[in-house]
Scaffold this motif. Sequence first.
Motif, PDB file in Angstrom:
ATOM      1  N   THR A 182       0.742  -1.118   0.043  1.00  0.00           N
ATOM      2  CA  THR A 182       0.017   0.054   0.024  1.00  0.00           C
ATOM      3  C   THR A 182       0.863   1.267  -0.067  1.00  0.00           C
ATOM      4  O   THR A 182       1.929   1.431   0.737  1.00  0.00           O
ATOM      5  CB  THR A 182      -1.016   0.076   1.090  1.00  0.00           C
ATOM      6  OG1 THR A 182      -1.920  -1.384   1.187  1.00  0.00           O
ATOM      7  CG2 THR A 182      -1.845   1.397   1.267  1.00  0.00           C
ATOM      8  N   ALA A 183       0.724   2.216  -1.029  1.00  0.00           N
ATOM      9  CA  ALA A 183       1.420   3.329  -1.098  1.00  0.00           C
ATOM     10  C   ALA A 183       0.373   4.498  -0.806  1.00  0.00           C
ATOM     11  O   ALA A 183      -0.551   4.690  -1.557  1.00  0.00           O
ATOM     12  CB  ALA A 183       2.143   3.256  -2.433  1.00  0.00           C
ATOM     13  N   HIS A 184       1.170   5.419  -0.003  1.00  0.00           N
ATOM     14  CA  HIS A 184       0.473   6.727   0.044  1.00  0.00           C
ATOM     15  C   HIS A 184       1.367   7.652  -0.283  1.00  0.00           C
ATOM     16  O   HIS A 184       2.847   7.607  -0.065  1.00  0.00           O
ATOM     17  CB  HIS A 184       0.029   7.138   1.561  1.00  0.00           C
ATOM     18  CG  HIS A 184      -0.843   5.971   2.145  1.00  0.00           C
ATOM     19  ND1 HIS A 184      -2.293   6.368   2.138  1.00  0.00           N
ATOM     20  CD2 HIS A 184      -0.793   4.667   2.465  1.00  0.00           C
ATOM     21  CE1 HIS A 184      -2.705   5.352   2.832  1.00  0.00           C
ATOM     22  NE2 HIS A 184      -1.838   4.413   3.035  1.00  0.00           N
ATOM     23  N   HIS A 185       0.833   8.754  -1.095  1.00  0.00           N
ATOM     24  CA  HIS A 185       1.884   9.763  -1.707  1.00  0.00           C
ATOM     25  C   HIS A 185       0.933  11.021  -2.047  1.00  0.00           C
ATOM     26  O   HIS A 185       0.012  11.053  -1.807  1.00  0.00           O
ATOM     27  CB  HIS A 185       2.416   9.421  -2.999  1.00  0.00           C
ATOM     28  CG  HIS A 185       3.842  10.196  -3.349  1.00  0.00           C
ATOM     29  ND1 HIS A 185       3.754  11.391  -3.820  1.00  0.00           N
ATOM     30  CD2 HIS A 185       4.994   9.789  -3.387  1.00  0.00           C
ATOM     31  CE1 HIS A 185       5.048  11.977  -4.014  1.00  0.00           C
ATOM     32  NE2 HIS A 185       5.960  10.850  -3.967  1.00  0.00           N
ATOM     33  N   ALA A 186       1.729  12.118  -1.665  1.00  0.00           N
ATOM     34  CA  ALA A 186       1.010  13.405  -1.679  1.00  0.00           C
ATOM     35  C   ALA A 186       0.622  13.882  -3.266  1.00  0.00           C
ATOM     36  O   ALA A 186      -0.280  14.561  -3.557  1.00  0.00           O
ATOM     37  CB  ALA A 186       1.891  14.601  -1.376  1.00  0.00           C
ATOM     38  N   GLU A 187       1.327  13.131  -4.160  1.00  0.00           N
ATOM     39  CA  GLU A 187       0.982  13.364  -5.615  1.00  0.00           C
ATOM     40  C   GLU A 187       0.182  12.049  -6.228  1.00  0.00           C
ATOM     41  O   GLU A 187       0.339  10.967  -5.714  1.00  0.00           O
ATOM     42  CB  GLU A 187       2.340  13.408  -6.567  1.00  0.00           C
ATOM     43  CG  GLU A 187       3.114  14.538  -5.990  1.00  0.00           C
ATOM     44  CD  GLU A 187       4.896  14.375  -6.291  1.00  0.00           C
ATOM     45  OE1 GLU A 187       5.508  15.314  -6.048  1.00  0.00           O
ATOM     46  OE2 GLU A 187       5.109  13.258  -7.126  1.00  0.00           O
ATOM     47  N   PRO A 206      -2.754   1.334 -11.709  1.00  0.00           N
ATOM     48  CA  PRO A 206      -4.064   1.680 -11.595  1.00  0.00           C
ATOM     49  C   PRO A 206      -4.834   2.403 -12.481  1.00  0.00           C
ATOM     50  O   PRO A 206      -4.315   3.025 -13.536  1.00  0.00           O
ATOM     51  CB  PRO A 206      -4.181   2.565 -10.487  1.00  0.00           C
ATOM     52  CG  PRO A 206      -2.685   2.589  -9.705  1.00  0.00           C
ATOM     53  CD  PRO A 206      -1.831   2.333 -11.226  1.00  0.00           C
ATOM     54  N   ALA A 207      -6.368   2.093 -12.687  1.00  0.00           N
ATOM     55  CA  ALA A 207      -6.958   2.847 -13.852  1.00  0.00           C
ATOM     56  C   ALA A 207      -6.916   4.425 -13.376  1.00  0.00           C
ATOM     57  O   ALA A 207      -7.149   4.834 -12.340  1.00  0.00           O
ATOM     58  CB  ALA A 207      -8.367   2.354 -13.448  1.00  0.00           C
ATOM     59  N   ALA A 208      -6.615   4.975 -14.490  1.00  0.00           N
ATOM     60  CA  ALA A 208      -6.385   6.565 -14.690  1.00  0.00           C
ATOM     61  C   ALA A 208      -7.690   7.083 -14.048  1.00  0.00           C
ATOM     62  O   ALA A 208      -7.717   8.235 -13.546  1.00  0.00           O
ATOM     63  CB  ALA A 208      -6.013   6.975 -15.746  1.00  0.00           C
ATOM     64  N   SER A 209      -8.914   6.448 -14.268  1.00  0.00           N
ATOM     65  CA  SER A 209     -10.199   7.053 -13.957  1.00  0.00           C
ATOM     66  C   SER A 209     -10.580   7.040 -12.376  1.00  0.00           C
ATOM     67  O   SER A 209     -11.501   7.583 -12.048  1.00  0.00           O
ATOM     68  CB  SER A 209     -11.378   6.311 -14.737  1.00  0.00           C
ATOM     69  OG  SER A 209     -11.302   4.850 -14.581  1.00  0.00           O
ATOM     70  N   GLY A 211      -5.691   8.044  -7.519  1.00  0.00           N
ATOM     71  CA  GLY A 211      -5.713   8.881  -6.409  1.00  0.00           C
ATOM     72  C   GLY A 211      -4.316   8.899  -5.443  1.00  0.00           C
ATOM     73  O   GLY A 211      -3.191   8.541  -6.234  1.00  0.00           O
ATOM     74  N   THR A 212      -4.114   9.452  -4.332  1.00  0.00           N
ATOM     75  CA  THR A 212      -2.874   9.458  -3.644  1.00  0.00           C
ATOM     76  C   THR A 212      -2.476   8.237  -2.833  1.00  0.00           C
ATOM     77  O   THR A 212      -1.709   8.286  -2.358  1.00  0.00           O
ATOM     78  CB  THR A 212      -2.838  10.803  -2.849  1.00  0.00           C
ATOM     79  OG1 THR A 212      -3.970  10.615  -1.887  1.00  0.00           O
ATOM     80  CG2 THR A 212      -2.882  12.107  -3.574  1.00  0.00           C
ATOM     81  N   ARG A 213      -3.608   7.485  -2.764  1.00  0.00           N
ATOM     82  CA  ARG A 213      -3.349   5.952  -2.221  1.00  0.00           C
ATOM     83  C   ARG A 213      -3.531   5.064  -3.132  1.00  0.00           C
ATOM     84  O   ARG A 213      -4.586   5.077  -4.147  1.00  0.00           O
ATOM     85  CB  ARG A 213      -4.379   5.933  -1.091  1.00  0.00           C
ATOM     86  CG  ARG A 213      -4.280   4.649  -0.374  1.00  0.00           C
ATOM     87  CD  ARG A 213      -5.556   4.389   0.526  1.00  0.00           C
ATOM     88  NE  ARG A 213      -5.381   3.075   1.370  1.00  0.00           N
ATOM     89  CZ  ARG A 213      -6.048   1.922   1.180  1.00  0.00           C
ATOM     90  NH1 ARG A 213      -6.434   1.876   0.014  1.00  0.00           N
ATOM     91  NH2 ARG A 213      -5.749   1.006   2.106  1.00  0.00           N
ATOM     92  N   CYS A 214      -2.594   3.948  -3.205  1.00  0.00           N
ATOM     93  CA  CYS A 214      -2.690   2.789  -3.986  1.00  0.00           C
ATOM     94  C   CYS A 214      -2.700   1.518  -3.308  1.00  0.00           C
ATOM     95  O   CYS A 214      -1.420   1.420  -2.694  1.00  0.00           O
ATOM     96  CB  CYS A 214      -1.781   2.882  -5.132  1.00  0.00           C
ATOM     97  SG  CYS A 214      -1.926   1.353  -6.181  1.00  0.00           S
ATOM     98  N   ARG A 215      -3.653   0.897  -3.274  1.00  0.00           N
ATOM     99  CA  ARG A 215      -3.367  -0.724  -2.714  1.00  0.00           C
ATOM    100  C   ARG A 215      -2.931  -1.592  -3.741  1.00  0.00           C
ATOM    101  O   ARG A 215      -3.903  -1.860  -4.816  1.00  0.00           O
ATOM    102  CB  ARG A 215      -4.576  -1.023  -1.897  1.00  0.00           C
ATOM    103  CG  ARG A 215      -4.315  -2.483  -1.192  1.00  0.00           C
ATOM    104  CD  ARG A 215      -5.563  -2.626  -0.421  1.00  0.00           C
ATOM    105  NE  ARG A 215      -5.497  -3.984   0.309  1.00  0.00           N
ATOM    106  CZ  ARG A 215      -4.593  -4.321   1.374  1.00  0.00           C
ATOM    107  NH1 ARG A 215      -3.905  -3.175   1.724  1.00  0.00           N
ATOM    108  NH2 ARG A 215      -4.513  -5.471   1.854  1.00  0.00           N
TER     109      ARG A 215
END
Length: 537
Positions: free
Chosen positions: A87-92, A184-187, A190-194
Amino acid sequence: MSLIDTDLGFDPRDPAFPAPGQPLRWSVQVFTTVNGYGLRPAEPIVEADRVRVRTGYAALGQQRTVDAGEVDVEVLTRDGVLIWSITAHHAEPIKAVKLLLRGLPERQLAAGWWAPNTGRSHSHHERFQLEHPSRDWATPWVAVGEESDCSVLSVRDPLVRRHVLHVNRPAHSPEPVVELLHVPAASARGTRCRVPEIRFRPNADADRDLDEHLRFVADAHGLRPWESRPDVPDWLRETALVVTLHGQHWTGHVFNTFSQMSEALRFVAQHIDPHRVLAYLPGWEGRYYYAYPRYRPGADLGGDEEFAELVRTAHELGFRLMPMFGGHGANVTQYPDWERAVMRNDTDRYVELLNRPDWDSDRVGEGDQVFLNPGEPGFRAHLVESISALVDEFGVDAGFLDTLGYYFNDPRHDVFDGYRRLVEELHARHPGLVLAAEGWWDALSGLFPLSQQWFGTDRDLRKPRVLSRYARTTGHLAEGTPGLGSTGVHEKGYVPRPPDVVREGHIPVVGVVDDTLAEHADELAAICRWAAANASR
């Protein structure tokens, strides 16, 4: 230069972390719409069957740290399988997450990599890249090594999203690096990716592991066995041959009028039971691709009246008819609302010009062809109404949707959701209508029971059940016709027709152009007789 050949000109110096019970070392990189990032060095929490790392970001190359979020990675061992949860969290906004693996057995790496749809006599070595969903990687499962001595890497994703396997030995690395990217789907970016579950099984029983993977895929995407699919009528299960009746080329050259198509069907009926033949009609709408997406019987081929006569003739003889529609393709001069539905790049900055064939041989791609997204409600409604009109007015039996095997990461509309809605809306109006697509991969086979095999790909699949368990495929539109191998309305020109060989899950195909009956009738007849005697179901 292709994307597979691009690389960093420096060592990203990723910190490497251990895997429980295995000599593998792993790293993670995260990519946003702004930049790429590595992880900061961290002390992992190591237990007998579990490793956990929670850390922040560093610039690629480790020259500086970046305060923008954190990544949480857990690696478990379960029944001999390593399972990564990332799981990644990023400001961008996050556009991709990459797992990097080092330390795979050298003997397995030397034997090469293969996927279920890799040709039986082929494997991938040195530097290569596979992308799912695509012609190269039908399902995100891959083995390295000989079948009797291999390890398996797979992704258990409940959604249709892009995954990339890239294997390379960078100049700065003493060993190969295996990269597995989740996009992830561009649609839904977000700033979180699991990241969906990534699995590595060392010293695997490849068949057993593949069957486990396919069971997951079938549950996740609603795949039904071919024998019990509700969208497969009995006539499709009995189909032994597809006859491609080429209509009108982009330039206006007519290969067959509708009355000539009727003549061809009467000839074919003398050499194979018509009830076992599906007649496929590309270029029936007039100038192939130029008329897209306006779908009415082409005037130069005989218009509505002669098309209706073709349908009557076909049905009286026992044939089924499948006209071709563009799943994406459009001429901007024919569809003024094209900008609302056109494919956009993943950051929505510009139009993606995805396919520009040179239709008139001036050695320059044509300028007015674009790809539209069936996920956009207006274009999808246009396709539904166009296909429905042909079914209602003329009684055709099937519809072929060109290029729907391609996956695009359009941020405005999820493309696979558009495919799904298109199928649902057409089946709601016409429950018995068979729908087919160009190309196939795991989740797509849940929507389309029939496809065309990707042009130029090996049909001798390493594990054909990845296709045949759920669906059937046939030869591509561009498969050469008897004689010189004309590809008819397609832009390939001439391609020698391959020899007829029985392949599991594949329905033979033969094309008819303007010289086929006049000069190559004996070959056409022989192909029909061969299909009747040898085609597998």
